[in-house]
Write an enzyme that holds these catalytic residues in place. Structure first.
Site, PDB file in Angstrom:
ATOM      1  N   ARG A 213       0.844  -1.203   0.000  1.00 21.88           N
ATOM      2  CA  ARG A 213       0.000   0.000   0.000  1.00 21.88           C
ATOM      3  C   ARG A 213       0.877   1.250   0.000  1.00 21.88           C
ATOM      4  O   ARG A 213       0.615   2.216  -0.711  1.00 21.88           O
ATOM      5  CB  ARG A 213      -0.935   0.006   1.227  1.00 21.88           C
ATOM      6  N   PHE A 229     -10.231  -5.742  -7.595  1.00 21.87           N
ATOM      7  CA  PHE A 229     -10.337  -6.648  -6.440  1.00 21.87           C
ATOM      8  C   PHE A 229     -10.102  -5.827  -5.168  1.00 21.87           C
ATOM      9  O   PHE A 229      -9.261  -6.159  -4.333  1.00 21.87           O
ATOM     10  CB  PHE A 229      -9.333  -7.809  -6.531  1.00 21.87           C
ATOM     11  N   ASP A 251     -15.043  -4.444  -7.248  1.00 26.89           N
ATOM     12  CA  ASP A 251     -15.109  -5.734  -6.537  1.00 26.89           C
ATOM     13  C   ASP A 251     -16.476  -6.354  -6.805  1.00 26.89           C
ATOM     14  O   ASP A 251     -17.453  -5.633  -6.989  1.00 26.89           O
ATOM     15  CB  ASP A 251     -14.908  -5.533  -5.029  1.00 26.89           C
ATOM     16  N   ASP A 301      -5.068  -7.060  -7.377  1.00 31.48           N
ATOM     17  CA  ASP A 301      -4.773  -7.879  -6.192  1.00 31.48           C
ATOM     18  C   ASP A 301      -5.863  -8.944  -6.039  1.00 31.48           C
ATOM     19  O   ASP A 301      -6.710  -8.866  -5.144  1.00 31.48           O
ATOM     20  CB  ASP A 301      -4.697  -6.987  -4.946  1.00 31.48           C
ATOM     21  N   CYS A 341      -1.274 -13.939  -4.503  1.00 32.60           N
ATOM     22  CA  CYS A 341      -1.175 -14.464  -3.137  1.00 32.60           C
ATOM     23  C   CYS A 341      -1.276 -15.987  -3.158  1.00 32.60           C
ATOM     24  O   CYS A 341      -1.521 -16.622  -2.146  1.00 32.60           O
ATOM     25  CB  CYS A 341      -2.245 -13.852  -2.230  1.00 32.60           C
TER      26      CYS A 341
HETATM   27  N1  SAH Z   1      -6.886  -5.840  -2.510  1.00 30.77           N
HETATM   28  C1  SAH Z   1      -7.610  -6.135  -1.300  1.00 30.77           C
HETATM   29  C2  SAH Z   1      -7.726  -7.613  -1.058  1.00 30.77           C
HETATM   30  C3  SAH Z   1      -8.336  -8.388  -2.189  1.00 30.77           C
HETATM   31  S1  SAH Z   1      -9.096  -9.864  -1.695  1.00 30.77           S
HETATM   32  C4  SAH Z   1      -6.994  -5.426  -0.129  1.00 30.77           C
HETATM   33  O1  SAH Z   1      -5.845  -4.993  -0.237  1.00 30.77           O
HETATM   34  O2  SAH Z   1      -7.648  -5.303   0.889  1.00 30.77           O
HETATM   35  C5  SAH Z   1      -9.883 -10.346  -3.149  1.00 30.77           C
HETATM   36  C6  SAH Z   1     -11.164  -9.595  -3.464  1.00 30.77           C
HETATM   37  O3  SAH Z   1     -11.518  -9.947  -4.791  1.00 30.77           O
HETATM   38  C7  SAH Z   1     -12.360  -9.932  -2.597  1.00 30.77           C
HETATM   39  O4  SAH Z   1     -12.883  -8.747  -2.058  1.00 30.77           O
HETATM   40  C8  SAH Z   1     -13.373 -10.573  -3.557  1.00 30.77           C
HETATM   41  O5  SAH Z   1     -14.718 -10.161  -3.296  1.00 30.77           O
HETATM   42  C9  SAH Z   1     -12.936 -10.025  -4.883  1.00 30.77           C
HETATM   43  N2  SAH Z   1     -13.193 -10.843  -6.063  1.00 30.77           N
HETATM   44  C10 SAH Z   1     -13.012 -12.164  -6.234  1.00 30.77           C
HETATM   45  N3  SAH Z   1     -13.241 -12.521  -7.512  1.00 30.77           N
HETATM   46  C11 SAH Z   1     -13.574 -11.382  -8.169  1.00 30.77           C
HETATM   47  C12 SAH Z   1     -13.907 -11.086  -9.522  1.00 30.77           C
HETATM   48  N4  SAH Z   1     -13.916 -12.032 -10.468  1.00 30.77           N
HETATM   49  N5  SAH Z   1     -14.169  -9.807  -9.845  1.00 30.77           N
HETATM   50  C13 SAH Z   1     -14.158  -8.835  -8.884  1.00 30.77           C
HETATM   51  N6  SAH Z   1     -13.836  -9.061  -7.618  1.00 30.77           N
HETATM   52  C14 SAH Z   1     -13.547 -10.313  -7.257  1.00 30.77           C
END
Ligand code: SAH
Length: 398
Positions: A213, A229, A251, A301, A341
């Protein structure tokens, strides 16, 4: 104490202090051993290797707690492991950058399956192995005692991996002290975030991306940012507080976006234009491509695409798809901060996916930074499996 003996040659990884003993490494019939019970582990010739916790349902049959025949794990031993792990985080408590930190990082802190995250005086744990479950009360009591200004210790028992260990799935419960609020406010650098202790991912927040971040924020001034995401907005809020011109948070989870909006309202006012899009990122990126929408910075992410090695090729295709699309949407000099991850995905394979994506996008990039899980998520040298998070920050140079 019951004793298990390893097959000839299988003592080597334990001797190198790798904490996992697989079922196939164990020689002969084993006596009846309860879930989480401590066993003595011996080499084929009977020489002692240490002690570990028995996981009857898992392929990882024993998780080592002690590699010293003279140190038999008991309550004092486990409590001292907790105290030591908390002690290693003293720098986090000494500086004002954040009040949220991982206190215990499982195998790498000598407590397999135990994760404990500290959120502004509240500790939320996950116990994901039979041994962790067995020592739960001792761990919680030690956290209550040793975590600075600790008001309460709670557990989240909803991680799917518990099932593999034959442990019951459950919800949220208080183990020590007072009950944490549903939403705990934490601070990190210029940001404040609400952590959903009941329903948030993992224990509630992606503490592991703290360093990333900061790296993203340092490049965000004046940028039009797309945060894919986004979950509860972490990268996007950080970019906003660092002077981004606009931030689009995408998301599929409406609930995560609601919390992202609340997080925005906690931060001091600034001129950044904020947009929230509840949509599948794969679809959204294609819409941007078709609509010729461009950005100065894109963050990718995604969740873990590969749970295991068998899913790796499919995962690689997923990573390539989003990276290729994002690379095409960047303005000249634009920044792509891209993460994986998936522990099963090696640094090499991730680098290969990015190189192929750039080639197919027909653009040149340079790597300007690489990020990893922060120092509060250490990786024991003897346990490379503990390194799961990798990030690459690229700049388009065409
Ligand atoms: N970047 C975030 C963590 C991401 S966790 C942070 O730093 O806090 C992954 C996220 O991706 C979750 O919130 C989940 O709802 C979302 N997600 C999973 N598959 C997805 C998709 N196909 N399109 C959009 N969001 C998605």
């Amino acid at each position: 104490m019951k004793r298990i003996v390893l097959k000839k040659g299988r003592e080597r990884s334990v001797a190198r202090r790798h904490p996992w003993v697989f079922s196939g490494a164990i020689d002969g019939e084993t006596p009846e051993i309860a879930s989480g019970e401590t066993v003595e582990v011996a080499a084929y010739d009977g020489s002692p290797l240490g002690y570990g916790s028995w996981s009857p349902s898992s392929q990882i049959r024993v998780r080592m707690l002690s590699f010293d025949a003279a140190k038999v794990p008991d309550e004092a031993f486990v409590a001292s492991r907790v105290a030591a792990a908390v002690g290693r985080r003293a720098d986090f408590f000494a500086n004002a950058y954040t009040n949220a930190v991982r206190l215990v990082n499982a195998e790498s802190d000598g407590l397999p399956g135990v994760v404990a995250d500290y959120y502004a005086g509240w500790v939320v744990c996950q116990f994901t192995s039979a041994g962790a479950e067995f020592w739960k009360k001792t761990v919680a009591a030690a956290l209550m005692k040793f975590a600075p200004f600790c008001q309460g210790v709670a557990e989240r028992a909803d991680a799917e991996v518990r099932a593999k260990e034959g442990l019951a799935l459950g919800g949220f419960s208080v183990l020590e002290g007072a009950e944490p609020p549903e939403l705990v406010e934490i601070s990190e650098g210029p940001c404040k975030f609400l952590v959903d202790t009941r329903k948030g991912h993992k224990t509630g927040f992606y503490l592991d991306q703290r360093d990333a971040r900061l790296a993203v924020g340092s490049l965000a001034n004046g940028a039009e940012v797309l945060n894919c995401f986004s979950y509860t907005g972490g990268f996007g809020i950080f970019a906003r507080q660092c002077g981004a011109a606009s931030v689009t948070q995408v998301d599929v989870s409406g609930e995560a976006l609601e919390l992202a909006k609340k997080n925005e309202s906690l931060a001091h006012l600034c001129g950044t234009k904020m947009e929230y899009v509840e949509e599948d990122v794969f679809k959204f990126l294609r819409k941007c491509r078709d609509g010729r929408r461009e950005f100065d910075m894109i963050i990718l992410d995604p969740p873990k695409f590969a749970e295991s090695r068998s899913q790796l090729m499919k995962a690689a295709r997923g990573y390539k798809d989003i990276n290729l699309l994002a690379m095409k949407l960047l303005r000249p000099n634009g920044i792509l901060a891209t993460f994986s991850c998936s522990g099963a995905m090696s640094d090499e394979l991730f680098a290969k996916v990015l190189a192929e994506s750039a080639e197919d996008a027909g653009r040149d990039f340079q790597t300007i930074a690489k990020t990893r899980q922060g120092a509060d998520h250490p990786v024991a040298l003897s346990f490379p499996e503990g390194a799961y998070l990798k990030g690459t920050i690229l700049r388009a140079i065409d």
